[in-house]
Design an enzyme around this catalytic site. Sequence first.
Site, PDB file in Angstrom:
ATOM      1  N   PRO A  94       0.796  -1.226   0.000  1.00 45.26           N
ATOM      2  CA  PRO A  94       0.000   0.000   0.000  1.00 45.26           C
ATOM      3  C   PRO A  94       0.830   1.277   0.000  1.00 45.26           C
ATOM      4  CG  PRO A  94       0.071  -0.940   2.191  1.00 45.26           C
ATOM      5  CD  PRO A  94       0.791  -1.897   1.315  1.00 45.26           C
ATOM      6  N   CYS A  95       2.140   1.181   0.187  1.00 48.88           N
ATOM      7  CA  CYS A  95       2.924   2.414   0.355  1.00 48.88           C
ATOM      8  C   CYS A  95       3.938   2.673  -0.750  1.00 48.88           C
ATOM      9  CB  CYS A  95       3.634   2.388   1.701  1.00 48.88           C
ATOM     10  SG  CYS A  95       2.480   2.469   3.060  1.00 48.88           S
ATOM     11  N   LEU A  96       4.878   1.758  -0.959  1.00 43.28           N
ATOM     12  CA  LEU A  96       5.978   2.093  -1.869  1.00 43.28           C
ATOM     13  C   LEU A  96       5.466   2.542  -3.256  1.00 43.28           C
ATOM     14  CD1 LEU A  96       8.812  -0.555  -1.097  1.00 43.28           C
ATOM     15  CD2 LEU A  96       8.233   1.538   0.101  1.00 43.28           C
ATOM     16  N   ASP A 114       3.296   5.900  -2.930  1.00 47.31           N
ATOM     17  CA  ASP A 114       4.055   7.092  -2.554  1.00 47.31           C
ATOM     18  C   ASP A 114       4.948   7.548  -3.700  1.00 47.31           C
ATOM     19  OD1 ASP A 114       2.783   6.890  -0.182  1.00 47.31           O
ATOM     20  OD2 ASP A 114       4.507   6.224   0.988  1.00 47.31           O
TER      21      ASP A 114
END
Length: 432
Positions: free
Chosen positions: A265-267, A270
């Site tokens: 969900p992040c790398l 973002d």
Amino acid sequence: MARISIVGLGRVGLATGVAFAKLGHEVACYEVDASKVDAVRGGRSPYREKILGEELRKVLKKGNFRATDNAGDALVGSECYFICVGTPPLDDGSMDTRFMTDASKGVGRAIKGRKDFPVITVKSTVVPGTTEKLVAPMLAKESGLSHDAFGLCMNPEFLREGTALEDTLKPDRIIIGSNEKRPGDVLEQVYSRFESVKWRCDIKTAEMVKYATNSFLATKVTFANEIANVCASFGLDSDKVLEGIGLDSRINPKFLVPGAGFGGPCLPKDMKAIISASKSLGYKPLLLEAVLEFNERQAARVVDMLERELSSLDGKRIALLGLAFKAETDDVRDSRALPIIHELLRRGATIVAHDPAATIAAFGTDLAVKQVSGIRDALENVDGCIIQTSWREYKELDKEDFAMMKHQIIVDGRRTLDGKKLPKGVIYRRIG
Ligand code: UDX
């Protein structure tokens, strides 16, 4: 000890709230989703996490942690506020600020008329400028307070799924972003019982540190993948090469495990958000764009490897082991399983998928993939198999499991079966 309000009971909000309560603060959490509130009140973590549920039950019992969907109840009268809502991507990759806006309005209303300098901290991942340009004016407008009547901080988190609470309690560093000394001092005091280094900077820098960290981690994984692919061309053992470079203390061995690419969900989210924000300011971040493009190709490379063994994938039955973006989570967000599924289907294969925790429905899109609950059911009569998530269950695959396959061809996208003695007849391929 401080009275703290947390806005948003996502993984970050819950881990932050439980960590503060564990260290003695008085914590009230506000969440709009009543089902999450019910779970948390009942001592159940809505997320698959190692120790979060257990520690949640302890702080509930201790009595200094509570959760509610009543904004007034959770937000009025606290000394410190932590905004921990999601910043999901819009279709063009840019950041959706809807939840940030709602959270800022809610906190603004709650601090109306206050004369005691409440401190509001943004923990959500937001592109540089958001805290000052969106959150601060909203707080001032809704509260009727002037900007110097409340404090503003930015304090990014670096927790990983699965070890959210451990990472929150013992981060490598605590970044305290504030433009004035006073709110930064308040936040430092809140964190005084945390042993980690506290590092001060301005708000925009703190926002950027988060993006730069995730971009670096994604780039490091991609670098490992690139070197592994180059090693394969030379017929070299990439693990040995990566071990050799990881011994350099400037590089270190972490995040150097090659595979089907990074997900979660992040790398990816973002990186897309910072690329989009940077481009809107006139700078095209070539390296970051290349990392994302490479990551897509790496997933296709896994499928290429299988195709090479089978000559063609058309009409072939393929087992896909692992839908989650990494082991020990049921999260499929930006999982590399999705591009692998698309590639397999595009090349005419039929897919039988298995995952101990994640579901095909979680991708939220119609996929012509059959999911089965047993590993052997997935392997039965298939022409080949791709391992996409390194679940412990897959590390334990044995002779009888492989015997279910029509053709015992395994493409390991995650170093899952590394070092394992495989039965005669199994063709084993891995990236690099
Ligand atoms: C990540 C960051 O680590 C964390 O600091 C941030 O707050 C959120 O994003 P998480 O999404 O939980 O955490 O996943 P992480 O464990 O970092 O792995 C990310 C992806 O990279 C996974 O798909 C994983 O399989 C892949 N990866 C990681 C590799 O392919 N090789 C590695 O060596 C490390």
